[in-house]
Design a protein around this motif. Sequence first.
Motif, short mmCIF file in Angstrom:
data_model
loop_
_atom_site.label_atom_id
_atom_site.label_comp_id
_atom_site.label_asym_id
_atom_site.label_seq_id
_atom_site.Cartn_x
_atom_site.Cartn_y
_atom_site.Cartn_z
N PHE A 78 0.84 -1.21 0.00
CA PHE A 78 0.00 0.00 0.00
C PHE A 78 0.86 1.25 0.00
O PHE A 78 0.63 2.19 -0.77
N PHE A 103 2.38 1.66 -3.34
CA PHE A 103 1.36 2.06 -4.31
C PHE A 103 1.08 3.56 -4.23
O PHE A 103 1.15 4.28 -5.24
N THR A 104 0.81 4.06 -3.02
CA THR A 104 0.51 5.49 -2.90
C THR A 104 1.74 6.32 -3.25
O THR A 104 1.64 7.35 -3.90
N ARG A 105 2.92 5.83 -2.83
CA ARG A 105 4.14 6.57 -3.15
C ARG A 105 4.32 6.65 -4.66
O ARG A 105 4.72 7.68 -5.20
N ALA A 126 1.92 6.58 -6.96
CA ALA A 126 0.97 7.55 -7.51
C ALA A 126 1.47 8.97 -7.29
O ALA A 126 1.44 9.81 -8.20
N ALA A 127 1.96 9.24 -6.06
CA ALA A 127 2.46 10.58 -5.77
C ALA A 127 3.64 10.92 -6.65
O ALA A 127 3.78 12.05 -7.12
N VAL A 144 2.48 11.99 -10.06
CA VAL A 144 2.03 13.39 -10.04
C VAL A 144 3.22 14.33 -10.05
O VAL A 144 3.27 15.31 -10.81
N THR A 165 -5.26 9.00 -4.41
CA THR A 165 -4.14 8.23 -3.88
C THR A 165 -3.01 9.14 -3.45
O THR A 165 -2.40 8.94 -2.39
N THR A 166 -2.73 10.16 -4.25
CA THR A 166 -1.67 11.09 -3.87
C THR A 166 -2.04 11.83 -2.59
O THR A 166 -1.21 12.02 -1.70
N VAL A 218 -3.91 10.73 -0.23
CA VAL A 218 -3.74 9.78 0.86
C VAL A 218 -2.26 9.67 1.23
O VAL A 218 -1.89 9.68 2.41
N PHE A 219 -1.39 9.62 0.22
CA PHE A 219 0.04 9.52 0.50
C PHE A 219 0.51 10.74 1.29
O PHE A 219 1.22 10.60 2.29
N PHE A 240 1.36 9.37 4.98
CA PHE A 240 2.78 9.04 5.10
C PHE A 240 3.61 10.31 5.16
O PHE A 240 4.34 10.62 4.23
N VAL A 244 -7.12 3.01 6.25
CA VAL A 244 -7.42 4.03 5.24
C VAL A 244 -8.69 3.66 4.50
O VAL A 244 -9.58 4.48 4.30
#
Lengths: 356, 423
Positions: A49, A52-54, A56-57, A60, B178-179, B181-182, B186, B272
């Motif tokens: 998880f 995955f989020t990292r 996506a970030a 961007v 998603t971004t 959330v990141f 985090f 989450v």
Amino acid sequence: MSSWTAAPGALVEMSDLLELTAPVAEVPSPREDAPRPLRAAIGGQDRLFGLFTRGAASIVLVIMTLVGIFLLIRGLPALSAAGLGFVTTQAWEPNSGTFGIAAVITGTIFIALTAIVVAIPLATGTALYISEYAPRQIKQALVSIVDLMAAIPSVVYGLWGLFLLQPNILAVSRWIATVFGWIPIFHVTGFDPEDPLSSPTIFTASTFVAGLVVAMMVAPIISSIMREVFTQAPMGEREGALALGATRWGMIRSVVLPFGRGGMIGGTMLGLGRALGETIAVYLIISPAFVIQPHILEKGSNSISALIALRYSEASPFDISALMAAGLALFLMTLVVNFGASIIISRSRSGSASDG
Amino acid sequence: MTVIAPGIVTDPTPDTVVVGPRSERPEERRSTGVLRRSDVLAILGSAVAAISLTAWLLTQLMLFDGVLPFVLVSYLFFVLIYSIVVRFDESQMAVRDRVVSVIVHSLATVLLLVLAVVVIYTFGRGITAIVHSNFFTADMSQTGPLDPLSSGGIVHAIAGTLIMITIALIISIPLGITTAVFISEFPGRYARLIRTVVEAMTALPSIVAGLFIYATVILTLGFDRSGFAASLAMTVMMLPIIIRSGDVVLRLVPGNLKEASLALGSSTWRTVWNVTLPTARSGLTTAIILGTARGIGETSPVLLTAGLTTYFNVNPFKGAMISLPLATFSFVKSPEPSMVARGFGSAAVLMVLVLILFAIARVIGGRGPGVLTARQQRRRTQQSREDDYRFTARDLGTPPPSVATGLFAGLRRRKITPKGGPS
């Protein structure tokens, strides 16, 4: 530990000493007393998880960085061909080699400044009205209306400016030119106040009209940021000022405005960022002129975004490169203004401005 | 009457005051309003004086002409006269307060008036085009610039707008949320960097977003102008808006909720998915809708990347496409009155779309995270009541169905209202 037992002049029995020192041997050594490392056992799902989020970030981040990089790469041929002339030349004829952003960038700045000068009083007044004067029942509705105003498409404002505002504002332009014509920026070349037959068309398509339309677009944005900081002004200080006999304006001036100063500046800069980048409304109103036009009431003005929208279709590869370079200049300008705005706003939230 | 000790009465008035005239009518509630008749008269009088003075200047001295200068000059006179009138019976400080109050009210009125004028004017001029039903069923391929409004329409632009915004949302919702959330879940140096970049990009000029996609997709990758390229440009513009407001909303989710979930042994990912996102659902929806409203109304990215067409085209990957703002823009550039009317018509349709989106955002996102609607509250209450009944039944050792009605009625009578809301 043992040092105090051997204090000067103290007679210590051997047995006492033994008793005192005996527990010392059991005290754990400093190494063992170190704080226990706190490390959570992260499960496989969570690691996935996080990745995955990292990811996506990072996508961007890459997209946002690519915006600047691609403009630079594409604009480089034009930039290297024009050299320093890119910022000093007024004309825009890339195929004959003479082109620069001197005219368009000053036009952009003039339009944005006109817009901001008009928008600041409007936005401050509206924000103060909503946060201080409006009856409680309609407050929430007013907040929604101002937010809605910020969401209206810019082309709608452009239509309004072109078909309704421009014909009606000419009389005001004419009046300002007559009364304040001696101030350089309000001077209009070829306008004679004594001549009753002079055509009002010299006042159309000017920086002033474009600035007014952009002002109506950015005022709601500025206003909603200002309102937010004004309502955050501490209630205790407000009541204190009123209890000391201040009038409502006295309270606003001594409590609300100093507290909201950071938000006011930040909101204004954010509005300036939007005003610099506005395209369609400006394009619809101005008639492009590739000279530095410091007279804001006079016909003819220009902006970088309008230049791009005007020239992109009829362009050769080198033309496009020049347009990319102009876009890069606009991008950097808004980026600087925006960064400044976000820094000022985030600092003002701390409440540190409340003693000001 | 205050009694301190038996026999000692400190309030001497009851015996001495004659209560005759006051007791005849019921006591009235004292008004706490600050508006007095003299204030209203001062404002009205100053307004009349200012308008008359300006009218005299206009008709006799001819210093200016036109409606707007008249309004401006009379407003200046109004403020001047009003301050003089108030000065007659108030101190300098009160005069300043009154004048500022009048100015603040009028500035707010001007801004709201402009909004009303923009909306009404657009609809007023667009109505001539909207009343023709072919405006919503035909495209412009068979219609020349001189044709009347009974031919041609904007169905191609409506379809184009909907297709483009759908593709843009399909890309930007998962990526953006998603971004967000990141950034909020985090925290660290990398998250801070992304937050800073995203914040700086929120006010990315729309033409630069268009130019970027033009440089990458069309020039570098060699694709033709298409609806898909335009939706990519919209995505570049909408992403920062969605991420930024999504991040703000996610940070508002109460920490004790997340901690409770983690303490029950669930993983971060489960927390989450089951706690943070559902709690912030309304706020995230608002973030997405606001981004959509911004993306749907921008002209310049579409202008650079989608091209102009008069044909109905539903394939976003092949052939030029047009959107509502771009259609408006190209219509009003024509000098023909019927084309201008079509432009106002499509602007009105666009504005209706934005208004609907905005209304939905208000309805969904008016509440903070964890605040429930009336229906959710009822459902939650009902559920807790049933749980309570189940627990009681278990404690009594009774099988649930046999005493259901009686016990339930008993619980109702005791008015058990469990707390709604997770916080």
